[in-house]
Design a protein around this motif. Structure first.
Motif, PDB file in Angstrom:
ATOM      1  N   GLN A 147       0.834  -1.204   0.000  1.00 16.94           N
ATOM      2  CA  GLN A 147       0.000   0.000   0.000  1.00 16.94           C
ATOM      3  C   GLN A 147       0.869   1.254   0.000  1.00 16.94           C
ATOM      4  N   CYS A 148       1.910   1.235   0.792  1.00 14.00           N
ATOM      5  CA  CYS A 148       2.828   2.363   0.887  1.00 14.00           C
ATOM      6  C   CYS A 148       3.469   2.645  -0.473  1.00 14.00           C
ATOM      7  N   HIS A 149       3.991   1.620  -1.113  1.00 13.48           N
ATOM      8  CA  HIS A 149       4.640   1.792  -2.412  1.00 13.48           C
ATOM      9  C   HIS A 149       3.623   2.236  -3.468  1.00 13.48           C
ATOM     10  N   THR A 150       2.407   1.737  -3.373  1.00  9.24           N
ATOM     11  CA  THR A 150       1.352   2.142  -4.302  1.00  9.24           C
ATOM     12  C   THR A 150       1.047   3.628  -4.147  1.00  9.24           C
ATOM     13  N   LEU A 151       0.863   4.074  -2.921  1.00 10.66           N
ATOM     14  CA  LEU A 151       0.598   5.491  -2.669  1.00 10.66           C
ATOM     15  C   LEU A 151       1.738   6.372  -3.163  1.00 10.66           C
ATOM     16  N   LEU A 152       2.967   5.975  -2.854  1.00 10.65           N
ATOM     17  CA  LEU A 152       4.116   6.787  -3.249  1.00 10.65           C
ATOM     18  C   LEU A 152       4.281   6.829  -4.764  1.00 10.65           C
ATOM     19  N   GLU A 153       3.968   5.726  -5.429  1.00 11.03           N
ATOM     20  CA  GLU A 153       4.063   5.700  -6.897  1.00 11.03           C
ATOM     21  C   GLU A 153       3.001   6.602  -7.516  1.00 11.03           C
ATOM     22  N   ILE A 154       1.789   6.556  -7.010  1.00  8.93           N
ATOM     23  CA  ILE A 154       0.731   7.422  -7.527  1.00  8.93           C
ATOM     24  C   ILE A 154       1.068   8.887  -7.243  1.00  8.93           C
ATOM     25  N   SER A 155       1.699   9.150  -6.109  1.00  9.77           N
ATOM     26  CA  SER A 155       2.019  10.538  -5.746  1.00  9.77           C
ATOM     27  C   SER A 155       3.014  11.181  -6.706  1.00  9.77           C
ATOM     28  N   LYS A 156       3.756  10.383  -7.438  1.00 12.01           N
ATOM     29  CA  LYS A 156       4.723  10.925  -8.407  1.00 12.01           C
ATOM     30  C   LYS A 156       4.038  11.412  -9.682  1.00 12.01           C
TER      31      LYS A 156
ATOM     32  N   THR B  61       0.147  12.960 -11.505  1.00 11.21           N
ATOM     33  CA  THR B  61      -1.152  13.566 -11.225  1.00 11.21           C
ATOM     34  C   THR B  61      -2.209  12.478 -11.180  1.00 11.21           C
ATOM     35  N   GLU B  62      -2.189  11.639 -12.206  1.00 10.77           N
ATOM     36  CA  GLU B  62      -3.078  10.479 -12.287  1.00 10.77           C
ATOM     37  C   GLU B  62      -2.282   9.340 -12.893  1.00 10.77           C
ATOM     38  N   LEU B  63      -2.717   8.120 -12.595  1.00  7.76           N
ATOM     39  CA  LEU B  63      -2.009   6.943 -13.084  1.00  7.76           C
ATOM     40  C   LEU B  63      -3.017   5.832 -13.316  1.00  7.76           C
ATOM     41  N   THR B  64      -2.884   5.121 -14.443  1.00 11.83           N
ATOM     42  CA  THR B  64      -3.783   3.992 -14.695  1.00 11.83           C
ATOM     43  C   THR B  64      -3.309   2.780 -13.904  1.00 11.83           C
ATOM     44  N   LEU B  65      -4.209   1.857 -13.706  1.00 11.87           N
ATOM     45  CA  LEU B  65      -3.897   0.631 -12.982  1.00 11.87           C
ATOM     46  C   LEU B  65      -2.795  -0.154 -13.702  1.00 11.87           C
TER      47      LEU B  65
ATOM     48  N   THR C  14     -11.031   3.396 -19.442  1.00 10.67           N
ATOM     49  CA  THR C  14      -9.834   3.656 -18.641  1.00 10.67           C
ATOM     50  C   THR C  14     -10.247   4.166 -17.263  1.00 10.67           C
ATOM     51  N   ILE C  15      -9.507   3.728 -16.274  1.00 13.34           N
ATOM     52  CA  ILE C  15      -9.702   4.256 -14.922  1.00 13.34           C
ATOM     53  C   ILE C  15      -8.373   4.823 -14.457  1.00 13.34           C
ATOM     54  N   ASN C  16      -8.389   6.097 -14.130  1.00 14.27           N
ATOM     55  CA  ASN C  16      -7.201   6.747 -13.594  1.00 14.27           C
ATOM     56  C   ASN C  16      -7.291   6.787 -12.078  1.00 14.27           C
ATOM     57  N   LEU C  17      -6.147   6.694 -11.453  1.00  9.57           N
ATOM     58  CA  LEU C  17      -6.069   6.718  -9.993  1.00  9.57           C
ATOM     59  C   LEU C  17      -5.425   8.023  -9.563  1.00  9.57           C
ATOM     60  N   ARG C  18      -5.980   8.599  -8.526  1.00  6.80           N
ATOM     61  CA  ARG C  18      -5.478   9.859  -8.002  1.00  6.80           C
ATOM     62  C   ARG C  18      -5.536   9.796  -6.483  1.00  6.80           C
ATOM     63  N   LEU C  19      -4.560  10.404  -5.838  1.00 12.38           N
ATOM     64  CA  LEU C  19      -4.583  10.486  -4.381  1.00 12.38           C
ATOM     65  C   LEU C  19      -5.654  11.469  -3.933  1.00 12.38           C
ATOM     66  N   THR C  20      -6.331  11.125  -2.852  1.00 12.90           N
ATOM     67  CA  THR C  20      -7.243  12.061  -2.213  1.00 12.90           C
ATOM     68  C   THR C  20      -6.408  12.985  -1.317  1.00 12.90           C
ATOM     69  N   THR C  21      -7.052  13.956  -0.733  1.00  7.33           N
ATOM     70  CA  THR C  21      -6.349  14.841   0.203  1.00  7.33           C
ATOM     71  C   THR C  21      -5.749  14.036   1.345  1.00  7.33           C
ATOM     72  N   GLN C  22      -6.520  13.065   1.831  1.00  7.48           N
ATOM     73  CA  GLN C  22      -6.031  12.194   2.907  1.00  7.48           C
ATOM     74  C   GLN C  22      -4.832  11.377   2.432  1.00  7.48           C
ATOM     75  N   GLY C  23      -4.869  10.911   1.188  1.00  8.48           N
ATOM     76  CA  GLY C  23      -3.753  10.152   0.618  1.00  8.48           C
ATOM     77  C   GLY C  23      -2.510  11.009   0.454  1.00  8.48           C
ATOM     78  N   ILE C  24      -2.704  12.249   0.023  1.00 11.72           N
ATOM     79  CA  ILE C  24      -1.579  13.189  -0.115  1.00 11.72           C
ATOM     80  C   ILE C  24      -0.942  13.445   1.244  1.00 11.72           C
ATOM     81  N   ASP C  25      -1.792  13.637   2.258  1.00 14.12           N
ATOM     82  CA  ASP C  25      -1.283  13.872   3.619  1.00 14.12           C
ATOM     83  C   ASP C  25      -0.493  12.673   4.122  1.00 14.12           C
TER      84      ASP C  25
END
Length: 159
Positions: A48-57, A59-63, A101-112
């Motif tokens: 989960q940690c690596h997933t969040l950090l990868e998405i954070s790099k 704006t949006e990322l596909t699965l 297509t489904i893009n993934l984006r961090l929420t505010t909570q995810g960014i925090d």
């Protein structure tokens, strides 16, 4: 006969270097596991940690791109993303131009959470790197990058 002796000595030396490297790598893995379980991910699993950090790099990322960058199969990443969506850390965005297509984006909570993870890891590893003499730090970082890239290349060639 001399060439055979030199060759055998090189093999013996290589074996010693490899075994010493593996011993140090095992110690490194154990220390990294302690770091991961105690401070690294602030309650999130390592995947989960690596997933969040990868998405954070991004704006949006596909699965599919996320799975490729994490070097995990799509089903594992899909389950991980589902859990992170349920925790309110990731949102799914369906673009109007391509509804398949489904893009993934961090929420505010995810960014925090990513900021907290990055801050705690930066603090920990800055303390680790301070122990290395300043005149050796660039050589160490360069060598570490070489090792990581060699492993990545070797593993990607096996597929």
């Amino acid at each position: 006969m001399y060439l055979a002796t030199v060759s055998l000595n090189n093999i013996a030396m290589d074996t010693i270097n490899v075994e010493n490297f593996r011993k140090n790598l095992r110690h490194f893995e154990r220390e990294l596991q302690k770091q991961n379980s105690s401070h690294c991910c602030n309650g999130a699993s390592l995947v989960q940690c690596h997933t969040l950090l990868e998405i954070s790099k991004h704006t949006e990322l596909t699965l599919i791109k996320l799975a490729k960058s994490l070097n995990l199969d799509k089903s594992t990443v899909s389950r991980t993303v589902e859990g992170l969506v349920n925790l309110g850390l990731i949102s799914r965005i369906i673009p109007k131009e391509n509804r398949r297509t489904i893009n993934l984006r961090l929420t505010t909570q995810g960014i925090d959470l990513c900021k907290t993870i990055n801050d705690s890891n930066n603090l920990y590893f800055s303390q680790v790197l301070k122990v290395i003499p300043k005149e050796n730090i660039n050589a160490f970082l360069s060598s570490f990058e070489l090792i990581v890239n060699a492993m990545i290349n070797l593993n990607s060639n096996e597929k």
